[in-house]
Design an enzyme around this catalytic site. Sequence first.
Site, mmCIF file in Angstrom:
data_model
loop_
_atom_site.group_PDB
_atom_site.id
_atom_site.type_symbol
_atom_site.label_atom_id
_atom_site.label_comp_id
_atom_site.label_asym_id
_atom_site.label_seq_id
_atom_site.Cartn_x
_atom_site.Cartn_y
_atom_site.Cartn_z
ATOM 1 N N GLY A 18 37.202 46.262 34.537
ATOM 2 C CA GLY A 18 37.280 46.211 33.066
ATOM 3 C C GLY A 18 36.686 44.908 32.553
ATOM 4 O O GLY A 18 36.832 43.865 33.187
ATOM 5 N N THR A 110 37.523 45.280 42.371
ATOM 6 C CA THR A 110 36.160 44.873 42.740
ATOM 7 C C THR A 110 36.164 44.195 44.120
ATOM 8 O O THR A 110 35.322 44.498 44.979
ATOM 9 C CB THR A 110 35.596 43.892 41.688
ATOM 10 N N ASP A 131 44.474 40.580 32.155
ATOM 11 C CA ASP A 131 45.898 40.724 32.496
ATOM 12 C C ASP A 131 46.510 39.457 33.101
ATOM 13 O O ASP A 131 47.734 39.340 33.171
ATOM 14 C CB ASP A 131 46.082 41.877 33.491
HETATM 15 O O1 F6P Z 1 43.110 45.664 33.923
HETATM 16 C C1 F6P Z 1 42.730 45.422 32.620
HETATM 17 C C2 F6P Z 1 43.145 46.516 31.717
HETATM 18 O O2 F6P Z 1 42.684 46.067 30.505
HETATM 19 C C3 F6P Z 1 44.615 46.919 31.667
HETATM 20 O O3 F6P Z 1 45.447 46.006 31.033
HETATM 21 C C4 F6P Z 1 44.525 48.259 30.978
HETATM 22 O O4 F6P Z 1 45.637 49.039 31.204
HETATM 23 C C5 F6P Z 1 43.304 48.833 31.606
HETATM 24 O O5 F6P Z 1 42.479 47.739 31.982
HETATM 25 C C6 F6P Z 1 42.527 49.782 30.745
HETATM 26 O O6 F6P Z 1 41.422 50.225 31.435
HETATM 27 P P1 F6P Z 1 40.265 51.178 30.840
HETATM 28 O O7 F6P Z 1 39.115 50.304 30.570
HETATM 29 O O8 F6P Z 1 40.002 52.151 31.922
HETATM 30 O O9 F6P Z 1 40.807 51.817 29.601
#
Ligand code: F6P
Length: 350
Positions: A18, A110, A131
């Site tokens: 992410g 990753t 996070d």
């Molecule tokens: O790990 C980072 C994060 O932003 C989490 O806090 C969240 O639940 C998740 O990624 C959301 O991921 P996506 O981009 O798949 O919606």
Amino acid sequence: MASVSTKRKRIGLMTGGGDAPGLNGIIESVVRSLDEQGCDVIGIRDGFDGIYNIDTVHLTPQIVLGAHARAGTLLGTSNKTRTRGREKEFQEKFRTLKLDGMIAAGGDGTFEGLSRVSDGLPLIGVPKTIDNDLAGTEVTFGYDTACAVVAEAADALRATAEAHKRVIVVEAMGRTAGWIALGGGLAAYADVILIPERPFSRERLLKHLADQRDLGRRGLIIVAAEGAAFEGESASIAFRVEGSPQAERFGGFAEMLSRWIEKELDWESRHVVLGHLQRSRAPTTTDRFLTLGMGMEVAQMVAENDWNKAVVFRKGQVTRAPLSDLMQPPRLVAGDHRWVKWAQGLKIFI
Ligand code: F6P
């Protein structure tokens, strides 16, 4: 006279998982400092896909100039690693790209994906997640920006909560770690902070809210992590993302909580899900300093041929650590963490 080799090193740069505010700062800092050293930086597009599809871009200081101030990643990213069973292919493609080494900015997914395919390849890891729960480093870039988004939203929502005599539940990201809800909630002096590490009793929360109302409070702000849960109950899972290292996507907790509070206390309640706004804001100054320092340290590591390490932040310093330090279980909020104590000292429900 022996000829001096002028071959420029080719260094790959990839962003995976992410996105997090600050990724572009890492890119700008790495590219500008490696260019100074006479290296070519080959940007790998869309995480692991860029290796498998040989999809790259030659990053020059001109291309990256000013990127540090923008959210996202100019290389693109993906939260799907898709490396399982494709180890040989990865090694072949890496050789095709003629890279002398690769820098990867990513989270636990990753690095897990890389550890499967990168046997013997020269790598440098840069920990990244909003996070703030990666092991091996005390803070990750993007976290400060995410907290700022939460705090600004919680502060702003107080006005309408008080105007209408409502409880407003603000849902922050954080599946198993409550750092964003805790940091953002504390910065906004929220009335209640709910995090996954501290499941709470329904009765205790209701009593706290009722006590606040008896004290004459008109509106209240609850900041809840998406992974928070009542004692003895599981967190709210919204859907699954197949191919993602952590497939569950959380969602629904704030809505469920606000409906429940309204029903139990007859106190009107609303909820706001901040979602990806927490990832899409221009990085704060704190995150910019962190990525600037980390990028420069990475360039130094390349100059020294100091591979298979991660750049981390410990005891107020950007420093180096074994890559495997980033692959440990997530760093959660401990019960005796000073921020938990600060919240308790302010009589915030936590
Ligand atoms: O790990 C980072 C994060 O932003 C989490 O806090 C969240 O639940 C998740 O990624 C959301 O991921 P996506 O981009 O798949 O919606």
